[in-house]
Motif scaffolding. Sequence first.
Motif, mmCIF file in Angstrom:
data_model
loop_
_atom_site.group_PDB
_atom_site.id
_atom_site.type_symbol
_atom_site.label_atom_id
_atom_site.label_comp_id
_atom_site.label_asym_id
_atom_site.label_seq_id
_atom_site.Cartn_x
_atom_site.Cartn_y
_atom_site.Cartn_z
ATOM 1 N N THR A 157 0.832 -1.200 0.000
ATOM 2 C CA THR A 157 0.000 0.000 0.000
ATOM 3 C C THR A 157 0.867 1.250 0.000
ATOM 4 O O THR A 157 0.521 2.242 -0.646
ATOM 5 C CB THR A 157 -0.951 0.024 1.214
ATOM 6 O OG1 THR A 157 -0.268 -0.506 2.323
ATOM 7 C CG2 THR A 157 -2.208 -0.731 0.928
ATOM 8 N N ASN A 181 1.971 1.798 -3.423
ATOM 9 C CA ASN A 181 0.816 2.268 -4.175
ATOM 10 C C ASN A 181 0.583 3.752 -3.944
ATOM 11 O O ASN A 181 0.351 4.523 -4.878
ATOM 12 C CB ASN A 181 -0.408 1.464 -3.723
ATOM 13 C CG ASN A 181 -1.355 1.236 -4.867
ATOM 14 O OD1 ASN A 181 -1.423 2.066 -5.755
ATOM 15 N ND2 ASN A 181 -2.067 0.133 -4.847
ATOM 16 N N LEU A 182 0.701 4.145 -2.656
ATOM 17 C CA LEU A 182 0.499 5.558 -2.324
ATOM 18 C C LEU A 182 1.519 6.423 -3.032
ATOM 19 O O LEU A 182 1.197 7.486 -3.563
ATOM 20 C CB LEU A 182 0.632 5.755 -0.807
ATOM 21 C CG LEU A 182 -0.594 5.488 0.046
ATOM 22 C CD1 LEU A 182 -0.275 5.771 1.490
ATOM 23 C CD2 LEU A 182 -1.736 6.356 -0.413
ATOM 24 N N ASN A 191 0.909 6.574 -6.804
ATOM 25 C CA ASN A 191 -0.306 7.306 -7.154
ATOM 26 C C ASN A 191 -0.493 8.508 -6.247
ATOM 27 O O ASN A 191 -1.567 8.740 -5.716
ATOM 28 C CB ASN A 191 -1.525 6.392 -7.040
ATOM 29 C CG ASN A 191 -1.487 5.295 -8.060
ATOM 30 O OD1 ASN A 191 -1.157 5.546 -9.204
ATOM 31 N ND2 ASN A 191 -1.807 4.102 -7.639
ATOM 32 N N PHE A 192 0.595 9.288 -6.064
ATOM 33 C CA PHE A 192 0.465 10.386 -5.096
ATOM 34 C C PHE A 192 -0.488 11.463 -5.591
ATOM 35 O O PHE A 192 -0.880 12.327 -4.830
ATOM 36 C CB PHE A 192 1.831 10.972 -4.756
ATOM 37 C CG PHE A 192 2.418 11.841 -5.826
ATOM 38 C CD1 PHE A 192 3.137 11.278 -6.856
ATOM 39 C CD2 PHE A 192 2.250 13.216 -5.799
ATOM 40 C CE1 PHE A 192 3.686 12.067 -7.839
ATOM 41 C CE2 PHE A 192 2.795 14.004 -6.790
ATOM 42 C CZ PHE A 192 3.505 13.418 -7.812
ATOM 43 N N VAL A 197 -3.421 11.158 -3.538
ATOM 44 C CA VAL A 197 -3.175 11.647 -2.176
ATOM 45 C C VAL A 197 -3.345 13.159 -2.127
ATOM 46 O O VAL A 197 -3.982 13.710 -1.222
ATOM 47 C CB VAL A 197 -1.766 11.225 -1.711
ATOM 48 C CG1 VAL A 197 -1.509 11.727 -0.309
ATOM 49 C CG2 VAL A 197 -1.622 9.727 -1.782
#
Lengths: 136, 330
Positions: A10, A13-14, A17-18, A21
Motif C-alpha cells: 500500500t 501504491n500511495l 499514485n500520489f 493523495v
Amino acid sequence: MVDSTAGSDTMENLIANFNYVIVVILMMIGLWAMLAQKNLIKKCIGMAIFQTGIILFFISIGAKNEAKVPILSKFVVENSSAIIVNDYANPLTQILMLTAIVVGVATLGVGLALAQKVYQQHSTFHEDEILENQRK
Amino acid sequence: MVLFALISLSIQNLMGAAIVFGAYSFMMCLIWAGMGAVDVAFTEAAVGAGVSTVFIVSTIYNTSATMRSRPGGMAFKFFIGVVVTLAGAFLLSALTDFPDWGDPNSPVNATVVPYYIENSIDDTHVPNLVTSVLADYRGFDTLLETTVVFIACIAIYSILRIETAKSKTDETEEGITSPPSYDPSDSLIVRQASRFMIPFMQLFALYVIAHGHYSPGGGFQGGVILGASLILLAISFDLKFLLRHWREKSLMLLVASGVFLYAAVGLACVFMGGNYLEYGILDSILPGDQAMARSHGILLVEIGVGITVMFSMVAIHINLASNGRFDRGL
C-alpha cells in the motif's frame, strides 16, 4: 510477515499514485475550511479549493504516460490512419473540467453575492455574530 | 501548492487571502499544463487566477477586509479537523481500487475516448480534440453548462440588484451634498496603460475563439478574456464609463442571446431533418461537405458560448463591485 508486505504494497501504491493523495489532501483542506472557518469569504475560498481538488482528480485520471497534448499535428491530420490513441491525453475529462472551471467561477460569484447581501444586513462576515444578530 | 492553499486560509487579512488564492490558481494552471491539459490550463489562467480573484477583491471592496477573530473555538476547529481527517482516511482506503496514474488502458481512457481521438479529424476536420468533443460529441453538456452560467448571472442580479428608482434619488442627494473629490485611483498611468492594452486583449480573445479549432482555446477562454478586458476598463476608468457604452439592458440581452444562438443552431439542425445539435445536416446551407459543416457548426456554437461567458462575467463583476447599485465601484 504477510501483514508487513501488504503494508509496503500500500505504501508503494500511495507513492506511485500520489496524485490521489494530493486530491484527498486538497479536498480535506476545502472541507475543513467550509466547516471550521467562521468567515463567509473564507468559506467561499474553501469551496473553490475543494473544487480544484475534484478537477485535479479528473485531470490526473485522464493523463497518460508519454502522452502529448490532445491536438493533432499536421502530419496526422493528412493521414488519419496514422493516429495512435495513446499518444494523446484524454480530451473528455479535460472538456468536462474546462466547463466546470467556468461554471465554478459563476457559482463563486453567486456565493459572493449572497455574502455581500448578508454583510448589508449584519455588517459582518463572522458566522457567530450573524447568529447573535438574528437572535436579537 | 497545498502550502498556498493553507496560507490563503490562514491569512487574517481577506485581501491577502484573495491574492494568495490567485497565486494558488496559477500553480494549478502549471500542473494542468504539465499533465497535457493545455485547454484547462488556459481556462484556469483566465478564470481562476484572473476573474475569480477580481470577484473576491470587489466583494471585499464593498465590505471589509479585516477578519474579527474571536478567542476560543479552537476545540471546535480541532473537532472538525478530526472529522475531516477521518473522511480523508476513508477516501484514501479506497485508493487501491483506482487505476494507476498515467495508465493508458484504464477504464476512463479505454472506453469511448479512442473513438473521439481516431475519428475527430474525419468527422469534423478539427485537429484540437478538446474543441471537437466539447462542442460536437458532447454538445448537450456544453449547452447546459452555458445555461448554468446564464442562470448564475440571473441569480446574482436577483440577489444584489437594487431598484433603479431608489438608487437615482440616492445619487442626486449625494451629488448635491458632496462635491466631486479627488479619487486616488484616478491614475493617469493606469488609464493610459489600459487604454493601450485593451484593444490587444480583445483582438487576442477573438483570435482565441476563432482559432480554437487548431490551438488551445475556444468560446470559454476567449469569452473570459473579452470579459476581463471590459472589467479592466471598468476598474481603470470607472463603472459609469463602462455603463455608458454597455447599457444594463443590452448586457442582459447579450447574455441571453449567446445561449439563444447555441440553442438556435441546435434547432436549425432539427428543422433541417437531423437530430438536435447534429451539425452535419447543415451542409446544405453552410459551405463545404458534412465534416466542414460540423466544423462551422462548432464555430457558431463557440461564438454563442463566448458571448454568454463574456457578458455574464461583466455583469457579475458590475453587480459585485457596485453592490447592485450600478453607480460606482471598484
